[in-house]
Design a protein around this motif. Structure first.
Motif, PDB file in Angstrom:
ATOM      1  N   LYS A 110      43.497  44.302  44.227  1.00 16.73           N
ATOM      2  CA  LYS A 110      43.517  45.373  43.230  1.00 16.73           C
ATOM      3  C   LYS A 110      43.556  44.802  41.816  1.00 16.73           C
ATOM      4  O   LYS A 110      42.941  45.369  40.887  1.00 16.73           O
ATOM      5  CB  LYS A 110      44.730  46.277  43.465  1.00 16.73           C
ATOM      6  CG  LYS A 110      44.597  47.194  44.669  1.00 16.73           C
ATOM      7  CD  LYS A 110      45.836  48.065  44.824  1.00 16.73           C
ATOM      8  CE  LYS A 110      45.680  49.049  45.963  1.00 16.73           C
ATOM      9  NZ  LYS A 110      46.893  49.893  46.154  1.00 16.73           N
ATOM     10  N   ALA A 111      44.279  43.690  41.624  1.00 17.01           N
ATOM     11  CA  ALA A 111      44.363  43.073  40.293  1.00 17.01           C
ATOM     12  C   ALA A 111      43.000  42.574  39.837  1.00 17.01           C
ATOM     13  O   ALA A 111      42.644  42.710  38.652  1.00 17.01           O
ATOM     14  CB  ALA A 111      45.369  41.921  40.314  1.00 17.01           C
ATOM     15  N   VAL A 112      42.227  41.994  40.751  1.00 20.23           N
ATOM     16  CA  VAL A 112      40.885  41.527  40.400  1.00 20.23           C
ATOM     17  C   VAL A 112      40.009  42.709  39.986  1.00 20.23           C
ATOM     18  O   VAL A 112      39.292  42.653  38.975  1.00 20.23           O
ATOM     19  CB  VAL A 112      40.248  40.766  41.579  1.00 20.23           C
ATOM     20  CG1 VAL A 112      38.779  40.477  41.314  1.00 20.23           C
ATOM     21  CG2 VAL A 112      41.003  39.461  41.832  1.00 20.23           C
ATOM     22  N   ILE A 113      40.063  43.794  40.743  1.00 18.68           N
ATOM     23  CA  ILE A 113      39.268  44.979  40.415  1.00 18.68           C
ATOM     24  C   ILE A 113      39.704  45.555  39.075  1.00 18.68           C
ATOM     25  O   ILE A 113      38.874  45.924  38.237  1.00 18.68           O
ATOM     26  CB  ILE A 113      39.398  46.052  41.521  1.00 18.68           C
ATOM     27  CG1 ILE A 113      38.978  45.478  42.880  1.00 18.68           C
ATOM     28  CG2 ILE A 113      38.577  47.278  41.164  1.00 18.68           C
ATOM     29  CD1 ILE A 113      37.621  44.834  42.899  1.00 18.68           C
ATOM     30  N   ALA A 117      31.018  46.648  33.815  1.00 18.74           N
ATOM     31  CA  ALA A 117      31.159  46.662  35.278  1.00 18.74           C
ATOM     32  C   ALA A 117      30.395  45.498  35.889  1.00 18.74           C
ATOM     33  O   ALA A 117      29.368  45.661  36.547  1.00 18.74           O
ATOM     34  CB  ALA A 117      30.669  47.985  35.848  1.00 18.74           C
ATOM     35  N   LEU A 118      30.911  44.300  35.667  1.00 21.12           N
ATOM     36  CA  LEU A 118      30.277  43.107  36.213  1.00 21.12           C
ATOM     37  C   LEU A 118      30.372  43.121  37.737  1.00 21.12           C
ATOM     38  O   LEU A 118      31.437  43.406  38.292  1.00 21.12           O
ATOM     39  CB  LEU A 118      30.956  41.849  35.672  1.00 21.12           C
ATOM     40  CG  LEU A 118      30.798  41.584  34.181  1.00 21.12           C
ATOM     41  CD1 LEU A 118      31.701  40.437  33.749  1.00 21.12           C
ATOM     42  CD2 LEU A 118      29.353  41.266  33.838  1.00 21.12           C
ATOM     43  N   PRO A 119      29.312  42.795  38.440  1.00 25.03           N
ATOM     44  CA  PRO A 119      29.381  42.733  39.901  1.00 25.03           C
ATOM     45  C   PRO A 119      30.396  41.698  40.369  1.00 25.03           C
ATOM     46  O   PRO A 119      30.600  40.665  39.723  1.00 25.03           O
ATOM     47  CB  PRO A 119      27.956  42.319  40.301  1.00 25.03           C
ATOM     48  CG  PRO A 119      27.098  42.740  39.156  1.00 25.03           C
ATOM     49  CD  PRO A 119      27.952  42.550  37.931  1.00 25.03           C
ATOM     50  N   LEU A 129      37.293  47.606  47.784  1.00 26.35           N
ATOM     51  CA  LEU A 129      37.903  48.249  46.622  1.00 26.35           C
ATOM     52  C   LEU A 129      36.933  48.317  45.452  1.00 26.35           C
ATOM     53  O   LEU A 129      36.923  49.297  44.701  1.00 26.35           O
ATOM     54  CB  LEU A 129      39.167  47.483  46.213  1.00 26.35           C
ATOM     55  CG  LEU A 129      40.334  47.518  47.202  1.00 26.35           C
ATOM     56  CD1 LEU A 129      41.464  46.639  46.709  1.00 26.35           C
ATOM     57  CD2 LEU A 129      40.829  48.944  47.415  1.00 26.35           C
ATOM     58  N   ALA A 130      36.122  47.281  45.301  1.00 26.70           N
ATOM     59  CA  ALA A 130      35.125  47.293  44.236  1.00 26.70           C
ATOM     60  C   ALA A 130      34.144  48.440  44.436  1.00 26.70           C
ATOM     61  O   ALA A 130      33.823  49.180  43.493  1.00 26.70           O
ATOM     62  CB  ALA A 130      34.377  45.963  44.192  1.00 26.70           C
TER      63      ALA A 130
END
Length: 261
Positions: free
Chosen positions: A137-140, A149-151, A163-164
């Motif tokens: 979740k922290a990465v997202i 909104a980088l892939p 989650l992404a």
């Protein structure tokens, strides 16, 4: 037995299969110059596990000259362990660290005339967000907070990619040319025997089969269904350039083009 992990069809240009080849660069190890003549995407270190500002700038300039797209390879703050040790970092700190890393590389890339095109976690962070909910979740959250909104590039079936997708962030499904897999689709840890493949012929044949058939064989013989958009070649593996050349030649011989998508 075939275990299904994900189904993402490889791109075609007319009747030609196309696959992206990526490599970890800017780490101060390996032959980045040679790898940039082979790969189509460069996962550039952001300074937390490896790489100095001067090295990152040089890598971005070289990638720009080679026409190779650049991704931010974010990591735990672990230069001593090369980012390959799990760190129990709280989600707020981890998100802030990742925003910082993306922003730093983005500024360097822009000074070289290119843009950061995606985010790929490195090492232990890459593996932890396959299952660790708070860190995934922290990465997202970091990608969302960054503003573009980088892939996110990651392992098929991982929690982070799920989650992404839920957050509307594009994903790039990745497979590994020179790493062994468990039957559940996770990577065999580097601390275990046979975790890294070293036979160039075996590696190149494996990549061709992966792109054409969408399968890869786990360490116990289980056949995994993995239709990946990008294949990672580790630049710090012994013989990395020779392996990359063998993969390129094998893909070309099989009528498969190499390009970022």
């Amino acid at each position: 037995m075939i275990t299904r992990l994900v189904l993402v069809h490889s791109s075609r240009c007319s009747d030609e299969l196309v696959v992206d080849l990526n490599a970890d660069l800017g780490e101060g190890v390996g032959d980045d110059e040679a790898m940039l003549t082979i790969v189509s995407s460069a996962n550039v270190a952001c300074g937390f596990h490896a790489g100095s500002p001067a090295e990152l700038l040089a890598t971005c300039r070289a990638a720009a000259a080679a026409g190779v797209r650049v991704g931010a390879q974010v990591s735990y703050p672990d230069r001593e362990g090369f980012g390959r040790r799990f760190m129990d970092v709280g989600p707020d700190r981890l998100a802030a660290d990742i925003v910082y890393q993306i922003g730093a590389l983005e500024a360097i890339a822009r000074s070289a005339g290119i843009e950061v095109a995606y985010v790929k976690p490195h090492g232990a962070l890459y593996n932890s967000i396959v299952w660790h909910e708070d860190q995934a979740k922290a990465v997202i959250e970091a990608i969302r907070a960054h503003g573009r909104a980088l892939p996110l590039m990651g392992l098929p079936g991982s929690l982070a990619l799920q989650l992404a997708g839920d957050a509307g962030i594009p994903v790039i499904v990745e497979a590994f040319a020179d790493r062994s897999y468990h039957a559940d689709g996770t990577l065999v840890p580097r601390t275990e025997p046979c975790s890294v493949l070293t036979d160039g012929e075996v590696i190149s044949r494996r990549v061709v089969d992966l792109v054409k058939d969408g399968t890869i064989t786990a360490i116990d013989g289980t056949v995994l269904e993995v239709r990946a958009e990008s294949v990672c070649l580790h630049g710090d593996t012994p013989g990395a350039v020779e392996h990359a050349l063998a993969i390129r030649d094998s893909l070309k011989g099989a009528g498969i083009a190499i390009a970022a998508r």
